[in-house]
Design an enzyme around this catalytic site. Structure first.
Site, short mmCIF file in Angstrom:
data_model
loop_
_atom_site.label_atom_id
_atom_site.label_comp_id
_atom_site.label_asym_id
_atom_site.label_seq_id
_atom_site.Cartn_x
_atom_site.Cartn_y
_atom_site.Cartn_z
N ARG A 90 -7.39 -20.44 -3.20
CA ARG A 90 -6.40 -19.01 -3.35
C ARG A 90 -6.65 -18.93 -2.17
O ARG A 90 -7.48 -18.12 -1.32
CB ARG A 90 -7.03 -18.42 -4.33
N HIS A 93 -5.50 -13.74 1.77
CA HIS A 93 -5.03 -12.82 1.61
C HIS A 93 -6.26 -11.77 1.21
O HIS A 93 -6.59 -10.98 1.34
CB HIS A 93 -4.03 -12.51 0.27
N HIS A 95 -4.74 -7.14 -0.81
CA HIS A 95 -4.38 -5.87 -1.47
C HIS A 95 -3.82 -5.36 -1.16
O HIS A 95 -5.63 -4.51 -1.05
CB HIS A 95 -5.19 -6.01 -2.64
N GLU A 100 -10.35 -5.36 -6.17
CA GLU A 100 -10.21 -6.89 -7.32
C GLU A 100 -11.76 -7.02 -7.13
O GLU A 100 -13.06 -7.06 -6.39
CB GLU A 100 -9.61 -7.40 -5.96
N HIS A 139 -9.62 -11.54 2.02
CA HIS A 139 -11.20 -12.00 1.30
C HIS A 139 -9.80 -14.45 1.01
O HIS A 139 -8.81 -14.30 1.09
CB HIS A 139 -11.34 -12.44 -0.13
N GLU A 162 -0.87 -10.07 -9.05
CA GLU A 162 -0.76 -10.48 -8.22
C GLU A 162 0.14 -11.78 -7.40
O GLU A 162 -0.59 -12.43 -6.48
CB GLU A 162 -1.60 -11.71 -9.25
#
Ligand code: MN
Ligand code: MN
Length: 384
Positions: A90, A93, A95, A100, A139, A162
């Site tokens: 993943r 990125h 947010h 999170e 992260h 998401e």
């Protein structure tokens, strides 16, 4: 007369159809008992079948989510069920609108996280481990080991999605190569080989075991770690089940969220209570349970939950959870959008009041009140 009879018939058909539609809307009645006769349909549904939502699928993994868009009551918290294959990454990125919090259900993952003070951590996670990334910390998450990793991500904002995160490949692909050339001091053509759009989940080899070689720049560790081993915590075990809690007290970095894993034995009841300062988001991992909410003004409603379902309790709403099975434990992940865990139990509240007041309030004698079990037992089982 015929006309009247016709319209009566039509009315009956309409009534029948609307009852039927109601049954459909409610889903099948809970196993092991009919729907609660005291239910009020004016309290909105607080159940969402996240496990049945469409999967966004990539070579390295997949994800499905529960946000306020499809689950209107959940204004304070959103969640995601994610799978990563070994080596599935993943991508890097952040947010913009939520912190999170995550709980690993199975498999293993490696996380990298970078904070605004220039400090970073590279940490491995396994079943029962929790991470917390404050809003905006950069992260990544990568599947490691030899089996798929499953984890539940929870965000302290219901409007979070998401699928609208700030991904590194998305930004770089939307930046002119001439600007990238200035930023990285290389020829613009260097970026011809880079992704043309957001990668989201990439597939690569499983990274080597930790500790990694030191990164090219000096790595400073943050004073508070992003990892908490909730599964290793002793927790509270009682007759009716167990409860492991990670508030900011246990997991100091987690200032805006609290998480818990609750196990209810067959027939056990998580007592009537409420949370004065937070919404509660639930993910049902194993077993079956009935969650009942009390929403004031004569409104209460019960819904039945099984694996993959999400439940939501708005801040301050009274609630209780009953294991709906005679044989099976029910395991639930419970996450609240405050690092300061607060609850008020109905029993403890009653006990804090003088008996005369309770006599007047309920209009029953002291003798009857004395028969009630008013111990604050947190989880109760019949006959104990
Ligand atoms: Mn994330
Ligand atoms: Mn609760």
């Amino acid at each position: 007369m015929l006309c009247l009879r016709k319209s009566l018939c039509a009315l009956v058909v309409i009534l029948f159809a609307s009852c039927f539609a109601e049954v459909l809307a409610q889903g099948s009645p809970p196993a092991g008992g009919s729907a609660n006769p005291l239910d009020s349909k004016t309290l909105p549904s607080f159940k969402f079948e996240m496990g049945k939502q469409p999967m966004r699928t990539f070579e390295g993994g997949s994800a499905q989510e529960a946000t306020v868009k499809d689950f209107p009551i959940s204004t304070g918290i959103a969640g995601v069920n994610m799978y990563l294959k070994p080596g599935g990454l993943r991508e890097l990125h952040w947010h913009a609108n939520a912190a999170e919090w995550s709980y690993v259900i199975k498999g293993h993952a490696r996380v990298t996280v970078f904070d605004p003070e220039g400090r970073s951590e590279v940490l491995d996670f396994g079943p029962g481990d929790v991470w917390y990334f404050p809003r905006g910390h950069g992260h990544s998450i990568q599947g490691i080991g030899n089996e798929e990793c499953q984890f539940i991500l929870v965000f302290d904002n219901g409007a979070f999605s998401e699928f609208a995160t700030f991904s590194i490949t998305d930004w770089i692909s939307r930046t002119p190569k001439e600007v990238l050339a200035k930023q990285f001091k290389v020829p613009a053509s260097t970026f011809d080989a880079f992704p043309k759009k957001e990668v989201y989940i990439a597939q690569g080899p499983v990274p080597p075991a930790l500790p990694l070689d030191p990164p090219p720049f000096s790595l400073k560790s943050p004073p508070l770690t992003h990892r908490y081993r909730l599964g290793a915590q002793k927790g509270t075990t009682i007759d009716g089940g167990s409860f492991r809690l990670a508030s900011q007290k246990e997991f100091p970095l987690s200032s805006t969220m609290t998480g818990a894993v609750q196990i209810l034995k067959p027939n056990a009841l998580r007592e009537m209570h409420w949370h004065p300062n937070a919404d509660e988001w639930q993910y049902y991992i194993k077993g079956h349970a009935r969650l009942t909410l009390f929403g004031s003004d004569g409104r209460a409603r019960t819904e039945e939950f099984g694996p993959g379902d999400v439940g939501y309790v708005p801040q301050g709403y009274g609630h209780y959870i009953e294991n709906a099975s005679q044989t099976e434990d029910c395991e639930t992940l419970i996450v609240l959008n405050s690092g300061n865990y607060q609850e008020i139990s109905l029993s403890a509240w009653m006990n804090s009041n003088p008996p005369e007041l309770l006599e007047t309030n309920f209009g029953v004698s002291r003798r009857v009140l004395d028969l009630l079990n008013r111990k604050d037992t947190f989880i109760t089982v019949p006959g104990k």
